[in-house]
Write an enzyme that holds these catalytic residues in place. Structure first.
Site, PDB file in Angstrom:
ATOM      1  CG  ASP A 112      -1.847   1.101   1.397  1.00 33.18           C
ATOM      2  OD1 ASP A 112      -2.446   1.619   0.291  1.00 33.18           O
ATOM      3  OD2 ASP A 112      -1.779   1.777   2.391  1.00 33.18           O
TER       4      ASP A 112
ATOM      5  CG  ASP B  70      -1.209   8.074   0.946  1.00 28.58           C
ATOM      6  OD1 ASP B  70      -1.037   9.188   1.121  1.00 28.58           O
ATOM      7  OD2 ASP B  70      -1.498   7.364  -0.037  1.00 28.58           O
TER       8      ASP B  70
END
Length: 226
Positions: free
Chosen positions: A10, A12
């Site tokens: 992922d 952020d």
């Protein structure tokens, strides 16, 4: 655990600590409206939930409020204009990506952040330039927690999902990875809200990106030829 064919992250809250940029934008917008600064940690907890969550939390507005959409667009415009000013890789990420490179293991990013902002962010971060694949909501019909983005990343890399790891700091990341048949790793150092990473049913939980790197180093050393 066998040697991974690829590792997906992922964005952020997992690879990059982008929260400070959002904190700056939200509080700047609040100050312009005569509102007090919102505590950093409260804004930080909403970053993984996107711009709509930042407006709901930061301004107390429901999504059907007439001011909601203009505020959200203002936030996005301000974020893009000041993107990556305060963003940094989490401690240990540089070493993690270097380790994968040493073992010729491709790595990529699967995010719910739209491509416009993802590409602008990655272009400002030299460490991210070796990313082998980037999958954003623009590229698929279904975003995480649906497995489609992860499956698309595997297809692009030419690897089987079962041979791939996915690392994320939100429950939907782990749900998507599990649905895709991947080995999942919960990043407890990311933008955690109320749910506990230990409850996400990930295959592994890491408290820091440094511990993630150490775990990978141990795994990869065990797979080296004698």
């Amino acid at each position: 655990m066998k040697l991974p064919a690829a590792v997906l992250f992922d964005l952020d809250g997992t690879l990059l600590d982008t929260a400070a940029d959002f904190v700056a934008v939200v509080n700047s917008m609040r100050e312009q409206r005569g509102l007090s600064r919102r505590p950093d940690e409260l804004i930080r907890a909403q970053v993984s939930n996107g711009s709509s969550a930042l407006i709901r939390d930061g301004f107390g507005l429901a999504s059907d409020h007439p001011d909601f959409a203009p505020l959200r667009q203002e936030l996005l415009d301000q974020y893009l204009a000041h993107i990556s000013v305060h963003t940094r890789p989490f401690p240990g990420i540089a070493e993690c990506l270097a380790l994968l490179g040493q073992h010729n293991i491709p790595w990529g990013i699967v995010t719910n952040k739209p491509r416009l902002y993802s590409e602008a962010l990655l272009n400002k971060q030299p460490l991210m330039h070796n990313c082998a694949v980037l999958v954003c909501p623009d590229d698929v019909r279904h975003s995480k927690p649906h497995p489609e983005p992860l499956l698309k990343a595997c297809h692009t890399l030419g690897v089987a999902p079962v041979d791939t790891m996915y690392i994320g700091d939100h429950q939907r990341d782990i749900e998507a990875g599990r649905a895709a048949g991947m080995f999942t790793i919960a990043a407890a150092y990311g933008y955690i809200e109320e749910s506990q990473p230990s409850e996400w049913q990930a295959d592994l939980l890491v408290e820091t990106a440094i511990s993630l790197t150490e775990w990978l180093a141990t795994l990869l050393s065990q797979k080296e030829p004698k």
